[in-house]
Design an enzyme around this catalytic site. Structure first.
Site, PDB file in Angstrom:
ATOM      1  N   CYS A 128      79.280  49.376   4.164  1.00  0.00           N
ATOM      2  CA  CYS A 128      78.092  50.237   4.279  1.00  0.00           C
ATOM      3  C   CYS A 128      78.406  51.610   4.885  1.00  0.00           C
ATOM      4  O   CYS A 128      77.593  52.521   4.796  1.00  0.00           O
ATOM      5  CB  CYS A 128      77.011  49.539   5.097  1.00  0.00           C
ATOM      6  SG  CYS A 128      76.544  47.940   4.416  1.00  0.00           S
ATOM      7  N   HIS A 265      72.116  55.128   7.150  1.00  0.00           N
ATOM      8  CA  HIS A 265      72.315  53.988   6.260  1.00  0.00           C
ATOM      9  C   HIS A 265      71.054  53.125   6.316  1.00  0.00           C
ATOM     10  O   HIS A 265      70.508  52.875   7.390  1.00  0.00           O
ATOM     11  CB  HIS A 265      73.538  53.182   6.703  1.00  0.00           C
ATOM     12  CG  HIS A 265      73.647  51.862   6.014  1.00  0.00           C
ATOM     13  ND1 HIS A 265      73.562  51.735   4.644  1.00  0.00           N
ATOM     14  CD2 HIS A 265      73.800  50.600   6.495  1.00  0.00           C
ATOM     15  CE1 HIS A 265      73.673  50.460   4.330  1.00  0.00           C
ATOM     16  NE2 HIS A 265      73.808  49.750   5.430  1.00  0.00           N
ATOM     17  N   ASN A 295      68.939  47.264   1.149  1.00  0.00           N
ATOM     18  CA  ASN A 295      70.221  47.779   1.630  1.00  0.00           C
ATOM     19  C   ASN A 295      71.169  47.894   0.437  1.00  0.00           C
ATOM     20  O   ASN A 295      71.598  46.878  -0.109  1.00  0.00           O
ATOM     21  CB  ASN A 295      70.773  46.819   2.686  1.00  0.00           C
ATOM     22  CG  ASN A 295      72.106  47.262   3.261  1.00  0.00           C
ATOM     23  OD1 ASN A 295      72.747  48.173   2.744  1.00  0.00           O
ATOM     24  ND2 ASN A 295      72.528  46.607   4.326  1.00  0.00           N
TER      25      ASN A 295
HETATM   26  N1  ACO Z   1      62.378  34.168   4.827  1.00  0.00           N
HETATM   27  C1  ACO Z   1      61.714  33.422   5.732  1.00  0.00           C
HETATM   28  N2  ACO Z   1      62.308  32.964   6.852  1.00  0.00           N
HETATM   29  C2  ACO Z   1      63.586  33.293   7.063  1.00  0.00           C
HETATM   30  C3  ACO Z   1      64.319  34.067   6.151  1.00  0.00           C
HETATM   31  C4  ACO Z   1      63.655  34.498   4.984  1.00  0.00           C
HETATM   32  N3  ACO Z   1      64.266  35.266   4.046  1.00  0.00           N
HETATM   33  N4  ACO Z   1      65.552  34.222   6.627  1.00  0.00           N
HETATM   34  C5  ACO Z   1      65.604  33.571   7.798  1.00  0.00           C
HETATM   35  N5  ACO Z   1      64.430  33.001   8.076  1.00  0.00           N
HETATM   36  C6  ACO Z   1      64.052  32.220   9.250  1.00  0.00           C
HETATM   37  C7  ACO Z   1      65.249  31.579   9.908  1.00  0.00           C
HETATM   38  O1  ACO Z   1      65.569  30.367   9.285  1.00  0.00           O
HETATM   39  C8  ACO Z   1      64.760  31.385  11.308  1.00  0.00           C
HETATM   40  O2  ACO Z   1      63.915  30.255  11.352  1.00  0.00           O
HETATM   41  P1  ACO Z   1      63.925  29.260  12.618  1.00  0.00           P
HETATM   42  O3  ACO Z   1      63.505  30.107  13.768  1.00  0.00           O
HETATM   43  O4  ACO Z   1      62.951  28.215  12.214  1.00  0.00           O
HETATM   44  O5  ACO Z   1      65.337  28.793  12.720  1.00  0.00           O
HETATM   45  C9  ACO Z   1      63.905  32.601  11.543  1.00  0.00           C
HETATM   46  O6  ACO Z   1      63.553  33.096  10.237  1.00  0.00           O
HETATM   47  C10 ACO Z   1      64.627  33.683  12.319  1.00  0.00           C
HETATM   48  O7  ACO Z   1      65.919  33.873  11.750  1.00  0.00           O
HETATM   49  P2  ACO Z   1      66.945  34.876  12.357  1.00  0.00           P
HETATM   50  O8  ACO Z   1      68.175  34.902  11.533  1.00  0.00           O
HETATM   51  O9  ACO Z   1      67.074  34.626  13.818  1.00  0.00           O
HETATM   52  O10 ACO Z   1      66.145  36.208  12.115  1.00  0.00           O
HETATM   53  P3  ACO Z   1      66.358  37.607  12.776  1.00  0.00           P
HETATM   54  O11 ACO Z   1      65.177  37.978  13.525  1.00  0.00           O
HETATM   55  O12 ACO Z   1      67.692  37.735  13.408  1.00  0.00           O
HETATM   56  O13 ACO Z   1      66.359  38.513  11.475  1.00  0.00           O
HETATM   57  C11 ACO Z   1      67.883  39.770  10.134  1.00  0.00           C
HETATM   58  C12 ACO Z   1      67.393  38.390  10.523  1.00  0.00           C
HETATM   59  C13 ACO Z   1      66.756  40.504   9.444  1.00  0.00           C
HETATM   60  C14 ACO Z   1      69.047  39.634   9.184  1.00  0.00           C
HETATM   61  C15 ACO Z   1      68.299  40.481  11.417  1.00  0.00           C
HETATM   62  O14 ACO Z   1      69.229  39.739  12.135  1.00  0.00           O
HETATM   63  C16 ACO Z   1      68.853  41.819  11.175  1.00  0.00           C
HETATM   64  O15 ACO Z   1      68.152  42.722  10.831  1.00  0.00           O
HETATM   65  N6  ACO Z   1      70.167  42.002  11.392  1.00  0.00           N
HETATM   66  C17 ACO Z   1      70.819  43.235  11.170  1.00  0.00           C
HETATM   67  C18 ACO Z   1      71.764  43.043  10.131  1.00  0.00           C
HETATM   68  C19 ACO Z   1      71.485  43.887   8.940  1.00  0.00           C
HETATM   69  O16 ACO Z   1      70.514  44.543   8.750  1.00  0.00           O
HETATM   70  N7  ACO Z   1      72.450  43.836   8.124  1.00  0.00           N
HETATM   71  C20 ACO Z   1      72.416  44.516   6.937  1.00  0.00           C
HETATM   72  C21 ACO Z   1      73.755  44.533   6.417  1.00  0.00           C
HETATM   73  S1  ACO Z   1      74.815  45.179   7.571  1.00  0.00           S
HETATM   74  C22 ACO Z   1      74.873  46.720   7.285  1.00  0.00           C
HETATM   75  O17 ACO Z   1      74.358  47.202   6.336  1.00  0.00           O
HETATM   76  C23 ACO Z   1      75.580  47.405   8.267  1.00  0.00           C
END
Ligand code: ACO
Length: 338
Positions: A128, A265, A295
């Site tokens: 990215c 980004h 993304n």
């Molecule tokens: N739909 C519904 N529920 C979901 C989904 C989905 N697509 N995905 C996960 N869940 C659930 C999980 O199972 C979990 O349930 P539980 O609490 O019953 O176990 C709950 O939602 C929370 O899951 P987490 O993974 O803890 O969610 P989080 O709040 O961390 O959000 C996310 C996930 C959006 C990926 C977040 O961590 C994030 O934004 N990370 C940054 C990474 C990023 O943006 N990367 C992009 C690529 S990297 C880059 O471009 C540099």
């Protein structure tokens, strides 16, 4: 002093657009549940585009490049450097940049012209952060006098490497391409150009965002699909983005108060909001396209830039902070007078 200035921008999205509801339907077929509400709240994403079967990174790159060249008033044969940032290349080798070069040549021939045959062409792979790396390399080659007119492209087809059995990652990404034409110019530092750049990596974190598979012995070895520890990425991202933005500003003798636009980004709205807060920029000065594009990895910054330029939001003379973070772990920024 010699500077490299952005003289044209372009972008391209594949025709197929999937809303969050479409993703929910797709995942339901695999027995997985997701919702528009969950995706919007956690990421800010509402829709993304996916390439058609057979539509490659170079095809998206070609359309974005032709637009950027037209905006710059340049013909393909005037380009003497092609740098493509991608983590989803058309093939193992040759580079997507050389395939783009051939496609630019074919497009030019159809118009009775010539393509950029003979120009240097290579890919840059920093996931990215790829576009920031590519811009940094092209800027350095122009300032060194090695190139005069560069095409710098970010092009991705992440839909090909998504694991649709993993709802935490497959809803985040999309396909697309963005391009800029970068040309040599001379001024005292007050004119347009890339004023400063800053790139970094920390290879201790290769595992938090990766596609670990490879091709060997005529087979795919290992898992060829994307894996991400979202929370680990999030934590690392917010710290390094503020740091790199401050470093580029300091290199140019400026502060965040001088900035007109943040063009980040487009991974996640919450990462962008956090960076904006740290740089004391209101969200009105942050270019946001993640809602419509998802993304798109290396394509996201030039896509966002082109959208803001074409919407008349970014104006000549304004100061832009481009910045990104991604797999590797890699991160970096570029301060640009448009
Ligand atoms: N739909 C519904 N529920 C979901 C989904 C989905 N697509 N995905 C996960 N869940 C659930 C999980 O199972 C979990 O349930 P539980 O609490 O019953 O176990 C709950 O939602 C929370 O899951 P987490 O993974 O803890 O969610 P989080 O709040 O961390 O959000 C996310 C996930 C959006 C990926 C977040 O961590 C994030 O934004 N990370 C940054 C990474 C990023 O943006 N990367 C992009 C690529 S990297 C880059 O471009 C540099």
């Amino acid at each position: 002093t010699r500077y490299a200035r952005i003289t044209g921008t372009g972008s391209h999205l594949p025709a197929r657009r999937l809303t969050n509801d479409d993703m929910a339907t797709l995942l339901a077929q695999r027995g997985l549940q997701t919702s528009d509400e969950w995706i919007v709240e956690r990421t800010g994403i509402r829709a993304r585009h996916f390439a058609a079967d057979g539509e490659m990174a170079s095809d998206l790159a070609l359309q974005a490049s032709l637009q950027a060249l037209a905006a710059a008033g340049r013909q393909p044969h005037e380009v003497d450097l092609i740098v493509v940032a991608t983590s989803t290349p058309d093939m193992v080798f040759p580079s997507t940049a050389t395939i783009l070069q051939r496609k630019l040549h074919e497009a030019a021939l159809a118009q009775g012209g010539q393509g950029p045959i003979g120009a240097a062409a290579f890919d840059v792979q920093a996931v990215c952060t790829g576009f920031i790396y590519a811009l940094t390399v092209a800027d350095a080659l122009i300032r060194a006098g090695t190139a005069r007119c560069a095409l710098v492209v970010g092009a991705e087809v992440f839909s090909r490497i998504l694991n649709f059995d993993d709802r935490t990652t497959c809803v985040l990404f999309g396909d697309g391409a963005g391009a800029v034409v970068l040309e040599a110019t001379e001024h005292d530092g007050s004119g347009p150009g890339v004023l400063a750049t800053d790139i970094h990596a920390d290879g201790r974190h290769t595992g938090i965002l990766c596609v670990p598979g490879t091709v060997a012995g005529g087979q795919v070895l290992g898992d060829p699909l994307l894996r991400m520890d979202g929370q680990a990425v999030f934590k690392l991202a917010v710290g390094v983005l503020e740091e790199t933005a401050r470093t580029t500003l300091a290199k140019a003798g400026m502060t965040e108060a001088d900035l007109d636009w943040l063009v980040p980004h487009q991974a996640n709205i919450r990462i962008m909001q956090s960076t904006a807060r740290k740089l004391k920029l209101p969200m009105e000065r942050v270019v946001v396209t993640v809602d419509q594009h998802g993304n798109t990895s290396a394509a996201s910054i030039p896509l966002a830039l082109d959208h803001a330029v074409r919407a008349g939001r970014i104006q000549p003379g304004q100061l832009l902070m481009l910045e990104g973070v991604g797999g590797g772990f890699t991160w970096g920024s570029a301060l640009v007078r448009y």
